[in-house]
Design a protein around this motif. Structure first.
Motif, short mmCIF file in Angstrom:
data_model
loop_
_atom_site.label_atom_id
_atom_site.label_comp_id
_atom_site.label_asym_id
_atom_site.label_seq_id
_atom_site.Cartn_x
_atom_site.Cartn_y
_atom_site.Cartn_z
N GLU A 2 0.83 -1.20 0.00
CA GLU A 2 0.00 0.00 0.00
C GLU A 2 0.86 1.25 0.00
O GLU A 2 0.56 2.21 -0.70
CB GLU A 2 -0.94 0.01 1.20
CG GLU A 2 -2.06 -0.99 1.08
CD GLU A 2 -2.95 -1.03 2.32
OE1 GLU A 2 -2.65 -0.31 3.31
OE2 GLU A 2 -3.93 -1.78 2.30
N ARG A 3 1.93 1.26 0.79
CA ARG A 3 2.84 2.42 0.83
C ARG A 3 3.46 2.66 -0.54
O ARG A 3 3.51 3.78 -1.01
CB ARG A 3 3.92 2.17 1.88
CG ARG A 3 5.03 3.18 1.88
CD ARG A 3 4.58 4.48 2.53
NE ARG A 3 5.70 5.38 2.67
CZ ARG A 3 5.83 6.49 1.93
NH1 ARG A 3 4.92 6.84 1.06
NH2 ARG A 3 6.88 7.27 2.10
N LEU A 5 2.32 1.78 -3.47
CA LEU A 5 1.31 2.14 -4.47
C LEU A 5 0.63 3.47 -4.16
O LEU A 5 -0.29 3.86 -4.88
CB LEU A 5 0.29 1.01 -4.61
CG LEU A 5 0.88 -0.29 -5.16
CD1 LEU A 5 -0.18 -1.38 -5.22
CD2 LEU A 5 1.51 -0.07 -6.54
N GLN A 6 1.08 4.20 -3.15
CA GLN A 6 0.61 5.56 -2.93
C GLN A 6 1.22 6.52 -3.93
O GLN A 6 0.69 7.59 -4.17
CB GLN A 6 0.94 6.03 -1.51
CG GLN A 6 0.11 5.36 -0.44
CD GLN A 6 0.51 5.81 0.95
OE1 GLN A 6 1.49 6.52 1.14
NE2 GLN A 6 -0.25 5.37 1.93
N ASP A 8 2.09 7.95 -7.50
CA ASP A 8 1.41 7.92 -8.80
C ASP A 8 2.39 7.60 -9.93
O ASP A 8 3.49 8.16 -9.99
CB ASP A 8 0.74 9.27 -9.09
CG ASP A 8 -0.49 9.49 -8.24
OD1 ASP A 8 -1.19 8.51 -7.97
OD2 ASP A 8 -0.75 10.64 -7.86
N VAL A 12 -0.79 2.56 -11.88
CA VAL A 12 -0.92 2.38 -10.42
C VAL A 12 -2.37 2.18 -9.99
O VAL A 12 -2.63 1.44 -9.04
CB VAL A 12 -0.25 3.53 -9.64
CG1 VAL A 12 -1.06 4.81 -9.70
CG2 VAL A 12 0.00 3.11 -8.19
N ALA A 13 -3.33 2.79 -10.67
CA ALA A 13 -4.74 2.62 -10.27
C ALA A 13 -5.15 1.15 -10.35
O ALA A 13 -5.79 0.62 -9.44
CB ALA A 13 -5.64 3.49 -11.14
N ARG A 16 -3.49 -0.81 -7.57
CA ARG A 16 -4.18 -0.57 -6.28
C ARG A 16 -5.42 -1.44 -6.18
O ARG A 16 -5.71 -1.98 -5.11
CB ARG A 16 -4.56 0.90 -6.16
CG ARG A 16 -3.40 1.84 -5.93
CD ARG A 16 -3.83 3.27 -5.95
NE ARG A 16 -2.70 4.17 -5.86
CZ ARG A 16 -2.67 5.38 -6.39
NH1 ARG A 16 -3.72 5.86 -7.05
NH2 ARG A 16 -1.59 6.14 -6.26
N HIS A 17 -6.16 -1.60 -7.27
CA HIS A 17 -7.36 -2.45 -7.25
C HIS A 17 -7.00 -3.91 -7.01
O HIS A 17 -7.80 -4.67 -6.47
CB HIS A 17 -8.14 -2.32 -8.56
CG HIS A 17 -8.91 -1.04 -8.69
ND1 HIS A 17 -9.18 -0.20 -7.64
CD2 HIS A 17 -9.49 -0.47 -9.76
CE1 HIS A 17 -9.87 0.83 -8.05
NE2 HIS A 17 -10.07 0.71 -9.34
N LEU A 19 -4.83 -5.03 -4.93
CA LEU A 19 -4.43 -5.29 -3.54
C LEU A 19 -5.44 -6.15 -2.78
O LEU A 19 -5.06 -6.97 -1.95
CB LEU A 19 -4.20 -3.98 -2.80
CG LEU A 19 -2.92 -3.24 -3.15
CD1 LEU A 19 -2.87 -1.90 -2.42
CD2 LEU A 19 -1.70 -4.08 -2.83
N ASP A 20 -6.72 -5.95 -3.05
CA ASP A 20 -7.75 -6.74 -2.34
C ASP A 20 -7.76 -8.20 -2.77
O ASP A 20 -8.36 -9.04 -2.09
CB ASP A 20 -9.14 -6.14 -2.58
CG ASP A 20 -9.32 -4.82 -1.85
OD1 ASP A 20 -8.60 -4.57 -0.87
OD2 ASP A 20 -10.18 -4.03 -2.28
#
Length: 104
Positions: A2-3, A5-6, A8, A12-13, A16-17, A19-20
């Motif tokens: 998470e850190r 992928l903060q 940009d 990256v979007a 980020r999706h 990660l779940d």
């Protein structure tokens, strides 16, 4: 992750999706903290080439001395690995605390 992928960067979007839906599937070795990752096939793919994601964080110790780096790997637009590349003779026994990671 998470850190990391903060930051940009292109793709990256989608990462980020993911990660779940990401799972650790293997260690790189018996004493390694680096891991292989797998993401569910229905997650969005990032429009980035296979290899190292275009962001790297260095790792510093309590005194601010550079001791390694965290590298995020992708394959076909999916998260595929998290590597802790250390500097020195002694491998780390755990991933660094987030406050020890600095974007380089």
């Amino acid at each position: 992750m998470e850190r990391i992928l903060q930051v940009d960067f292109p793709g990256v979007a989608e990462l980020r999706h993911q990660l779940d839906q990401v799972q650790v599937v293997a260690l790189w070795g018996s004493n390694s903290v680096s891991v292989d990752l797998r993401v569910a096939d229905d997650a969005p793919r990032a429009p980035i080439p296979t290899g190292v994601a275009p962001v790297t964080f260095t790792v510093i110790d309590e005194e601010g001395v550079l001791v390694g780096e965290i590298i995020l790997w992708t394959e076909s637009g999916m998260l595929s690995g998290l590597e802790y590349a250390w500097y020195g003779d002694q491998p780390p026994t755990s991933l660094p605390e987030v406050d020890r990671m600095v974007m380089s």
